[in-house]
Design a protein around this motif. Sequence first.
Motif, PDB file in Angstrom:
ATOM      1  N   VAL A  25       0.880  -1.166   0.000  1.00 33.54           N
ATOM      2  CA  VAL A  25       0.000   0.000   0.000  1.00 33.54           C
ATOM      3  C   VAL A  25       0.914   1.212   0.000  1.00 33.54           C
ATOM      4  N   VAL A  26       0.906   1.976  -1.109  1.00 31.81           N
ATOM      5  CA  VAL A  26       1.859   3.080  -1.269  1.00 31.81           C
ATOM      6  C   VAL A  26       1.428   4.251  -0.381  1.00 31.81           C
ATOM      7  N   GLU A  85       1.262   4.574  -7.346  1.00 30.04           N
ATOM      8  CA  GLU A  85       0.173   3.596  -7.349  1.00 30.04           C
ATOM      9  C   GLU A  85      -0.014   3.028  -8.757  1.00 30.04           C
ATOM     10  N   GLY A  86      -0.316   1.729  -8.850  1.00 31.56           N
ATOM     11  CA  GLY A  86      -0.582   1.086 -10.136  1.00 31.56           C
ATOM     12  C   GLY A  86       0.636   0.494 -10.799  1.00 31.56           C
ATOM     13  N   GLY A  97      -6.845  -3.985  -1.163  1.00 37.53           N
ATOM     14  CA  GLY A  97      -6.185  -2.822  -0.599  1.00 37.53           C
ATOM     15  C   GLY A  97      -4.837  -2.521  -1.188  1.00 37.53           C
ATOM     16  N   ALA A  98      -4.185  -3.501  -1.871  1.00 34.65           N
ATOM     17  CA  ALA A  98      -2.863  -3.266  -2.447  1.00 34.65           C
ATOM     18  C   ALA A  98      -2.969  -2.254  -3.582  1.00 34.65           C
ATOM     19  N   THR A  99      -1.967  -1.368  -3.656  1.00 30.06           N
ATOM     20  CA  THR A  99      -1.998  -0.324  -4.685  1.00 30.06           C
ATOM     21  C   THR A  99      -0.806  -0.368  -5.619  1.00 30.06           C
ATOM     22  N   SER A 100       0.185  -1.209  -5.349  1.00 34.07           N
ATOM     23  CA  SER A 100       1.351  -1.296  -6.217  1.00 34.07           C
ATOM     24  C   SER A 100       2.094  -2.589  -5.886  1.00 34.07           C
ATOM     25  N   VAL A 101       3.063  -2.941  -6.760  1.00 34.98           N
ATOM     26  CA  VAL A 101       3.893  -4.119  -6.526  1.00 34.98           C
ATOM     27  C   VAL A 101       5.349  -3.706  -6.671  1.00 34.98           C
ATOM     28  N   ILE A 102       6.155  -4.081  -5.672  1.00 32.71           N
ATOM     29  CA  ILE A 102       7.594  -3.804  -5.687  1.00 32.71           C
ATOM     30  C   ILE A 102       8.316  -5.055  -6.183  1.00 32.71           C
TER      31      ILE A 102
END
Length: 688
Positions: A300-301, A395-396, A361-366
């Motif tokens: 979650v960023v 985000e995204g 709820g996740a907003t991005s992937v690292i």
Amino acid sequence: MAPLKAAILIVSTTAANDPSTDAAEAALRTVFDHDGGGRWDVTEAKIVADVTADIQRQILLWTDNADPVNLVLTTGGTGFAVADHTPEAVSVLLHKQAPGLVHAMLASSLAVTPFAMMSRPVAGVRNRSVVITLPGSPKGARENLQAVIKTLPHACQQAAGADSRSLHAGGTKKLEQDAGLGSPAQQQPPHTLTHHHHSHHAHHVCTHGHSHGHAPLVRHTQPLSNDPSLGPTRRQRASPYPMLPVSDALALIRQHTPSPAVTACKVSPSLTGLVLAEDVRAPEPVPAFRASIVDGYAVVVPPGGDMRGVYPVVTVSHAAPLGGGPDAGGGGGGGGGDDSRSTLKMGEIARITTGAPLPGGATSVIMVEDTRLVSMTEDEKEEKEVEILAQGVKEGENIREVGSDVEKGALILRKGERVSAVGGEVGLLASVGVREVKAYRPPVVGVLSTGDEIVEHDREGGLRLGEVRDTNRPGLIAAARDWGYEVVDLGIAKDQAGSLEEVLRDALRRVDLVITTGGVSMGELDLLKPTIERALGGTIHFGRVAMKPGKPTTFATVPVKNDAGERVPKVIFSLPGNPASALVTFHLFVLPSLRQMSGIDPPELPRVPVALAHDFPLDKARPEYHRAVVSVGTDGVLSATSTGGQRSSKVGSMKGANALLCMPSGAEPLRKGSKVEALLMGPLHSGV
């Protein structure tokens, strides 16, 4: 009532060179305007030289199409001069004779001058059009047309297929009244008839039979082929079939090839090569859930995007359905619980694999490359804490949103698109859950060799005098199968009319298109054309083509009852017996028909410009389809090399060929470097 369509053909070498010398067209238009009762529309007028092939070609263009003219008038070339060929050119085209129209024109002229007996008129019906030949002089043409114009609407309506019972309701008196005619005794000859009447094609035209629906079925075309029962002494010494240019032959194939049949097909690799018969829309989106496009950690960023720090790994998401079953929800379990139901909070991260669904709820992937393992669980089987090294995260990032590849309802494939062997179309259909599509069913092909002299190619022992091994059937079967068509081997038929008829009848029940070789020339044992026309009730659309090799190539359709009891057209291509001719005409004529029946558009082979790699000899009389190898050089230029001797019996001229060069006729060779068009039969070769 819509006006009837008329076309005027001026046959005059003089007028072809200088159209201003023609006065006949204006004279005939005047008759239509003044005496036609407002029922005519002259839609076209053309001028051709006194050349039989040119006359026939123009008439066929007007009569042999989906919307033919009602009346064709020719003027000129009907006298006794050496160059007067119009009656002979037209008569072989007619399916029915109209001696009554000829008599009316001659009688009207003879009332003015005895020299009218020198006229040679012809009148008749071809398909749904009435065809009449008129003299070349404007006065003669005008007066002959005046003699019959009031009866022509009735003739044209019948020829076009109007119901005879309705047309004849009220009897002859009403017909005369509607046409503006009195009884024969009251009729006067036209007032300006002239003695100059050299014209008129003396053959088939529509007769005035009063059929009221009770007569038996009759054929609508008259055979042009030899009648085998009359013996060799009564056979024709020259072909009655017009010599057509290749372009006209291809146009007739396009016109008379049956429409493709539609079938339902499961989405599988077997779709390869088929053409879709309907638009296809996506029933579901791709992806169907928010998915990661990398291996890494869902986060979650925070505001500002600075993700640097150490985070607990609270869940794991694999690219597998929850619980491993087909009905399980999206998201994989393991190490952290049910991520399809959990919601990721700020300060938590979830390990995720490529293609796996994002936790709520996740907003991005690292990406995993931007992290460092800090600690593990006590059993050392799972990650407990991971340090993220990334900042400026938005985000995204690294996420495939729902429908980002294909939106639900999106048009993914269009009607008419061909499913390629590359796999992209099948993969696309599979990705959106399409299980079945409508496609055009490829036609089934039958291949038949004919001739008493033909023996199986693999028969043991040597050949007896006069025997020939069958090279055409194996070669054509191989070619048709390589293009993706199911082929039925029909064997060898002997030169016996009854036997050939039975073989063809059986074949037409089993296949959609029959290819025969041999038996299409002018010999007493050349039975293909007579069998098609006289025994099977078929229509020969062309029987000769101006080309080398392959001049006697024949294209026909035969009505055959289907399973529903309806008569549907089946196609027959009768190819020359010489092996090279058979393979050339297969690729030039048969393959476009097969491809059209498969829904492929355009159906002809692709054409590309090529440069000749050496001098090429030309045929003096006919355009030639020269077998060649086309290669692409390192400079990107396509060049063509001959396969060698081009004799029509030399099947070796097709060995290694991937193209047919469209060579014009001419006395001098085409020099190295000259540009010609090539029809590609196979993949290009790589040059050095």
